[in-house]
Design a protein around this motif. Structure first.
Motif, PDB file in Angstrom:
ATOM      1  N   SER A 282      -1.627   0.113 -14.292  1.00 10.32           N
ATOM      2  CA  SER A 282      -2.216   1.713 -14.836  1.00 10.32           C
ATOM      3  C   SER A 282      -1.330   2.642 -14.919  1.00 10.32           C
ATOM      4  O   SER A 282      -0.111   2.579 -14.804  1.00 10.32           O
ATOM      5  CB  SER A 282      -3.689   1.653 -14.156  1.00 10.32           C
ATOM      6  N   CYS A 283      -1.804   3.745 -14.964  1.00 14.82           N
ATOM      7  CA  CYS A 283      -1.381   5.132 -15.164  1.00 14.82           C
ATOM      8  C   CYS A 283      -1.028   5.704 -13.564  1.00 14.82           C
ATOM      9  O   CYS A 283      -1.470   5.249 -12.723  1.00 14.82           O
ATOM     10  CB  CYS A 283      -2.085   6.084 -15.966  1.00 14.82           C
ATOM     11  N   ALA A 284      -0.145   6.797 -13.694  1.00  5.36           N
ATOM     12  CA  ALA A 284       0.034   7.414 -12.478  1.00  5.36           C
ATOM     13  C   ALA A 284      -1.051   7.720 -11.469  1.00  5.36           C
ATOM     14  O   ALA A 284      -0.997   7.602 -10.329  1.00  5.36           O
ATOM     15  CB  ALA A 284       0.988   8.439 -12.883  1.00  5.36           C
ATOM     16  N   LEU A 285      -2.004   8.241 -12.091  1.00 10.42           N
ATOM     17  CA  LEU A 285      -3.207   8.556 -11.527  1.00 10.42           C
ATOM     18  C   LEU A 285      -4.074   7.586 -10.723  1.00 10.42           C
ATOM     19  O   LEU A 285      -4.609   7.607  -9.668  1.00 10.42           O
ATOM     20  CB  LEU A 285      -4.399   9.137 -12.228  1.00 10.42           C
ATOM     21  N   ALA A 286      -3.666   6.320 -11.260  1.00 11.96           N
ATOM     22  CA  ALA A 286      -4.343   5.108 -10.562  1.00 11.96           C
ATOM     23  C   ALA A 286      -3.787   4.865  -9.138  1.00 11.96           C
ATOM     24  O   ALA A 286      -4.163   3.982  -8.528  1.00 11.96           O
ATOM     25  CB  ALA A 286      -4.119   3.759 -11.545  1.00 11.96           C
ATOM     26  N   ALA A 287      -2.819   5.506  -8.972  1.00  9.84           N
ATOM     27  CA  ALA A 287      -2.156   5.321  -7.412  1.00  9.84           C
ATOM     28  C   ALA A 287      -3.324   5.999  -6.419  1.00  9.84           C
ATOM     29  O   ALA A 287      -2.859   6.209  -5.223  1.00  9.84           O
ATOM     30  CB  ALA A 287      -0.844   6.087  -7.357  1.00  9.84           C
ATOM     31  N   GLN A 288      -4.315   6.317  -6.985  1.00  9.26           N
ATOM     32  CA  GLN A 288      -5.433   6.861  -6.255  1.00  9.26           C
ATOM     33  C   GLN A 288      -5.627   5.967  -4.995  1.00  9.26           C
ATOM     34  O   GLN A 288      -6.152   5.884  -3.879  1.00  9.26           O
ATOM     35  CB  GLN A 288      -6.726   7.541  -6.725  1.00  9.26           C
ATOM     36  N   THR A 289      -5.357   4.467  -5.303  1.00  6.74           N
ATOM     37  CA  THR A 289      -5.512   3.173  -4.557  1.00  6.74           C
ATOM     38  C   THR A 289      -4.405   3.654  -3.268  1.00  6.74           C
ATOM     39  O   THR A 289      -4.929   2.953  -2.233  1.00  6.74           O
ATOM     40  CB  THR A 289      -5.685   2.025  -5.198  1.00  6.74           C
TER      41      THR A 289
ATOM     42  N   GLY B 275     -10.553  14.461 -15.900  1.00  8.38           N
ATOM     43  CA  GLY B 275     -11.714  14.453 -16.868  1.00  8.38           C
ATOM     44  C   GLY B 275     -12.596  13.269 -16.272  1.00  8.38           C
ATOM     45  O   GLY B 275     -12.331  12.762 -15.514  1.00  8.38           O
ATOM     46  N   PRO B 276     -13.855  13.422 -16.725  1.00  9.20           N
ATOM     47  CA  PRO B 276     -15.024  12.402 -16.331  1.00  9.20           C
ATOM     48  C   PRO B 276     -14.646  10.841 -16.762  1.00  9.20           C
ATOM     49  O   PRO B 276     -14.224  10.710 -17.784  1.00  9.20           O
ATOM     50  CB  PRO B 276     -16.082  12.707 -17.237  1.00  9.20           C
ATOM     51  N   GLY B 277     -14.643  10.154 -15.652  1.00  7.99           N
ATOM     52  CA  GLY B 277     -14.349   8.570 -15.980  1.00  7.99           C
ATOM     53  C   GLY B 277     -13.010   8.313 -15.488  1.00  7.99           C
ATOM     54  O   GLY B 277     -12.780   7.023 -15.429  1.00  7.99           O
ATOM     55  N   CYS B 278     -12.187   9.108 -15.328  1.00 10.94           N
ATOM     56  CA  CYS B 278     -10.622   8.833 -14.902  1.00 10.94           C
ATOM     57  C   CYS B 278     -10.703   7.953 -13.632  1.00 10.94           C
ATOM     58  O   CYS B 278      -9.962   6.834 -13.431  1.00 10.94           O
ATOM     59  CB  CYS B 278      -9.879  10.051 -14.951  1.00 10.94           C
ATOM     60  N   ALA B 279     -11.282   8.644 -12.495  1.00 13.34           N
ATOM     61  CA  ALA B 279     -11.167   7.919 -11.293  1.00 13.34           C
ATOM     62  C   ALA B 279     -12.000   6.670 -11.291  1.00 13.34           C
ATOM     63  O   ALA B 279     -11.486   5.455 -10.669  1.00 13.34           O
ATOM     64  CB  ALA B 279     -11.726   8.993 -10.289  1.00 13.34           C
ATOM     65  N   SER B 280     -13.310   6.676 -11.669  1.00 15.79           N
ATOM     66  CA  SER B 280     -13.928   5.243 -11.845  1.00 15.79           C
ATOM     67  C   SER B 280     -13.302   4.283 -12.740  1.00 15.79           C
ATOM     68  O   SER B 280     -13.120   2.890 -12.386  1.00 15.79           O
ATOM     69  CB  SER B 280     -15.309   5.531 -12.481  1.00 15.79           C
ATOM     70  N   LYS B 281     -12.542   4.695 -13.720  1.00 15.68           N
ATOM     71  CA  LYS B 281     -11.748   3.815 -14.563  1.00 15.68           C
ATOM     72  C   LYS B 281     -10.656   3.144 -13.961  1.00 15.68           C
ATOM     73  O   LYS B 281     -10.180   1.629 -13.988  1.00 15.68           O
ATOM     74  CB  LYS B 281     -11.299   4.172 -15.860  1.00 15.68           C
TER      75      LYS B 281
ATOM     76  N   GLY C 123     -13.997   4.937  -1.884  1.00 12.95           N
ATOM     77  CA  GLY C 123     -13.352   4.731  -3.168  1.00 12.95           C
ATOM     78  C   GLY C 123     -14.431   4.406  -4.264  1.00 12.95           C
ATOM     79  O   GLY C 123     -15.563   4.973  -4.165  1.00 12.95           O
ATOM     80  N   GLY C 124     -14.076   3.851  -5.195  1.00 18.03           N
ATOM     81  CA  GLY C 124     -15.273   3.432  -6.511  1.00 18.03           C
ATOM     82  C   GLY C 124     -15.603   4.835  -6.874  1.00 18.03           C
ATOM     83  O   GLY C 124     -15.081   5.810  -7.207  1.00 18.03           O
ATOM     84  N   GLY C 125     -16.981   4.839  -7.149  1.00 18.84           N
ATOM     85  CA  GLY C 125     -17.876   5.862  -7.567  1.00 18.84           C
ATOM     86  C   GLY C 125     -18.020   7.009  -6.728  1.00 18.84           C
ATOM     87  O   GLY C 125     -18.372   7.961  -7.046  1.00 18.84           O
ATOM     88  N   GLN C 126     -17.357   6.796  -5.264  1.00 16.64           N
ATOM     89  CA  GLN C 126     -17.601   7.674  -4.565  1.00 16.64           C
ATOM     90  C   GLN C 126     -16.467   8.892  -4.714  1.00 16.64           C
ATOM     91  O   GLN C 126     -16.293   9.905  -3.744  1.00 16.64           O
ATOM     92  CB  GLN C 126     -17.580   7.245  -3.251  1.00 16.64           C
ATOM     93  N   ILE C 127     -15.405   8.578  -5.251  1.00 10.94           N
ATOM     94  CA  ILE C 127     -14.250   9.485  -5.324  1.00 10.94           C
ATOM     95  C   ILE C 127     -14.430  10.942  -5.565  1.00 10.94           C
ATOM     96  O   ILE C 127     -15.166  11.041  -6.975  1.00 10.94           O
ATOM     97  CB  ILE C 127     -13.122   8.863  -6.194  1.00 10.94           C
ATOM     98  N   SER C 128     -14.117  11.846  -5.188  1.00 13.43           N
ATOM     99  CA  SER C 128     -14.581  13.319  -5.485  1.00 13.43           C
ATOM    100  C   SER C 128     -13.716  13.620  -6.785  1.00 13.43           C
ATOM    101  O   SER C 128     -12.621  13.372  -6.792  1.00 13.43           O
ATOM    102  CB  SER C 128     -14.074  14.186  -4.271  1.00 13.43           C
TER     103      SER C 128
END
Length: 451
Positions: A11-18, A33-39, A57-62
Motif C-alpha cells: 500500500s502507500c506510505a500512510l499504511a505504515a500506520q500498522t 482525508g476521510p477513509g484513508c486510515a480505514s482503507k 487500530g481499525g475504525g478506532q484510529i484517530s
C-alpha cells in the motif's frame, strides 16, 4: 508509486500506520482525508490473514478527516485540537502523527505541531507519510527513524553487554510478522543475548525504544528494508550492526545465521555451538520422521517451486525449499519494488549464493497482472507446481489443481495468529503445511486407506 499497477502487493506510505500499532501502547493520529486510515487498515490487517484491529487500530484510529475547509485554510489547527483531545481520552505511551496525501499537498507542517507538544513534555512524534511519497516499506522506515530521532533523541549511550536491537520483517506487510519476531527473539535469547524485538507481543513497548541507544550492536535481517535505520543508529550512537540479508528458514540457514552472528559479535563459540546442535538435533529428527510419508506419497508431492513475495521472505523460503527439501525453482518473483538498481543487484547476488538455479529464475515485478501472466506461461499444463504467494495466485493454481501456499499479501481466505516460517520452528511448520497440502487438493483421497 509513480505508475499504475494491477493487483498491488503493498500500500502507500500512510499504511505504515500498522508499524505504529505494532508497538505496544503506541497509537497513530492520522492527518488525512476521510477513509484513508480505514482503507489502509483493510489492506494491511483484514487482508493480512484477518488479523483484526488490535490496540486502537481499525475504525478506532484517530483522524482529522480533512475536507474542503482544511484544503482551503489549512488543517494544522484541526490536527492540534485532535491531538490535545487524544491525550484526554486515549491511554497511550506515545502518539505518532502521520500525514496523508491531502495534508502533504497543501503543505501542513505536522512536524512543527508534534514539536509543540514535545516542548510541553508530551510524547508526540510525527512522520510525513503522504501516500504519494512511496509505498509502506518506505513509510515503515520513515516512522522507525522518526521515533528514533524525535522520541529516543540525542542521548549518550550506556552500552549494555549482550543487548541487541532487532530490525527484521515489516509488521502486517509480512502476514506472519508476529510469529516471525517471536521465533527470532527465541533463537537470539537461547544464544545468550538480551533482545529488544521492538514490535509485537514480545516487545516491552516504549521502554525498548528508549533503550535502543544502549545496545551493544544491532541486527538487521533483511536485504534492504531497515538498512537506513541501522546506518542512522551507527551514525547517531556509534552502534555497529550485523546484517543477514534474508529471513533464515529451517536448520541450515538458521545455523548459518547464528554462526555468522557469533563471528561478528565475538560470542562464545561453545554456547552458540550448543544452541545449534540442540536445535538441529530436534529439527532433523522431525524431518527424518517424514521418510515413510515421502516414500508413500512421493508421486503426489509437488516438485516445481514458484514464489511470489517480498525479497526477505522469498529468498529465505526458497533457500530452505531448494537446498533442504529439494524442490526445483521455476520462478522466484520479488514483489516489494527495491528502490535502486544497486539493491536489486545485491538481491541477485544473494540469490546466486543460494544457488545458480535460483538466480536464473529470479524476477522483479510488483504488477499482479504481469505476475499472473508469468506464472501461467511458466507453469503451463504442469500439475506438479506449488506456488507460495497470495490469495491472488489462487486463480493460477486452480487451473490445473496445483497447490497454493500463503506467504505474501493479500491473504483474505485464511486466519493468521502467530504462524511463522522463520527459524527452526518455522521451518517445521512450513514443511507440515507443504506436505499436508497434497491431501487438501482432493486428488489422492481414494488412495488413502484407513485401517
Amino acid at each position: 508509486m509513480s505508475k499504475l499497477i494491477e493487483q498491488p502487493r503493498f500500500s502507500c506510505a500512510l499504511a505504515a500506520q500498522t508499524t505504529v500499532l505494532a508497538i505496544p501502547r503506541v497509537l497513530p493520529i492520522v492527518h488525512a482525508g476521510p477513509g484513508c486510515a480505514s482503507k489502509t487498515f483493510l489492506t494491511l490487517s483484514q487482508c493480512c490473514g484477518n488479523q483484526g484491529e488490535g490496540f486502537g487500530g481499525g475504525g478506532q484510529i484517530s483522524s482529522t478527516n480533512t475536507g474542503q475547509k482544511e484544503v482551503v485554510f489549512g488543517g494544522e489547527n484541526k490536527l492540534r485540537t485532535l491531538t490535545e483531545n487524544a491525550f484526554k481520552v486515549l491511554d497511550a505511551d506515545l502518539f505518532v502523527l502521520l500525514s496523508g496525501c491531502t495534508s502533504g499537498i497543501i503543505g501542513d507542517d505536522i512536524l512543527s505541531v508534534a514539536n509543540e507538544f514535545r516542548e510541553q513534555g508530551k510524547p508526540v512524534v510525527a512522520a510525513e507519510t503522504s501516500g504519494f511519497k512511496g509505498n509502506n516499506y518506505y513509510g515503515h522506515e520513515l516512522i522507525v527513524n522518526s521515533i528514533i530521532e524525535q522520541f529516543v533523541g540525542d542521548v549518550t549511550p550506556k552500552v549494555q553487554k549482550g543487548l541487541v536491537n532487532v530490525f527484521a520483517v515489516v509488521p502486517n506487510q509480512d502476514p506472519f510478522w508476529r510469529g516471525d519476531l517471536e521465533e527470532i527473539k527465541r533463537i537470539l535469547t537461547a544464544a545468550g543475548l538480551t533482545v529488544n524485538i521492538l514490535f509485537g507481543y514480545e516487545s516491552a513497548g516504549v521502554f525498548e525504544w528508549k533503550n535502543i541507544p544502549n545496545a551493544e550492536f544491532n541486527i538487521l535481517i533483511s536485504p534492504w528494508v531497515g538498512l537506513k535505520t541501522v546506518e542512522l543508529l551507527k551514525k547517531k550512537y556509534g552502534t555497529p550492526f550485523f546484517h543477514f540479508p534474508y529471513l533464515p528458514v529451517g536448520g541450515k540457514a538458521t545455523g548459518l545465521f547464528l554462526k555468522k552472528l557469533a563471528a561478528f559479535a565475538d560470542l562464545k563459540l561453545e554456547k552458540i555451538s550448543s544452541v545449534i546442535r540442540r536445535e538441529e538435533d530436534k529439527f532433523y529428527e522431525y524431518i527424518v520422521g517424514l521418510a515413510d510419508f515421502i516414500s508413500d506419497f512421493r508421486s503426489n508431492i509437488p516438485n516445481d517451486l514458484y514464489v511470489v513475495a517480498d525479497s526477505e521472505y522469498a529468498l529465505g523460503v526458497t533457500d530452505y525449499l531448494v537446498n533442504e527439501l529439494g524442490l526445483q525453482p521455476k520462478a522466484i518473483i520479488i514483489d516489494d519494488e527495491p528502490p535502486t538498481e544497486t539493491i536489486k543487484d545485491n538481491i541477485k547476488k544473494i540469490a546466486e549464493s543460494i544457488g545458480k538455479n535460483v538466480a536464473d529464475v529470479l524476477y522483479f515485478e510488483s504488477d499482479g497482472g504481469k505476475i499472473q501472466k508469468k506464472l501461467i506461461e511458466t507453469i503451463g499444463n504442469s500439475k506438479k507446481a506449488v506456488v507460495f504467494g497470495s490469495t491472488w495466485e489462487k486463480i493460477v493454481t486452480e487451473k490445473n489443481n496445483n497447490m497454493l501456499m500463503h506467504l505474501s499479501l493479500p491473504v483474505v481466505d485464511d486466519v493468521i495468529l502467530n504462524k511463522s516460517y522463520a527459524g527452526y520452528t518455522g521451518g517445521l511448520r512450513l514443511t507440515e503445511d507443504l506436505y499436508s497440502g497434497i491431501f487438501k487438493r482432493g486428488t489422492i483421497d481414494k488412495n488413502v486407506q484407513v485401517l
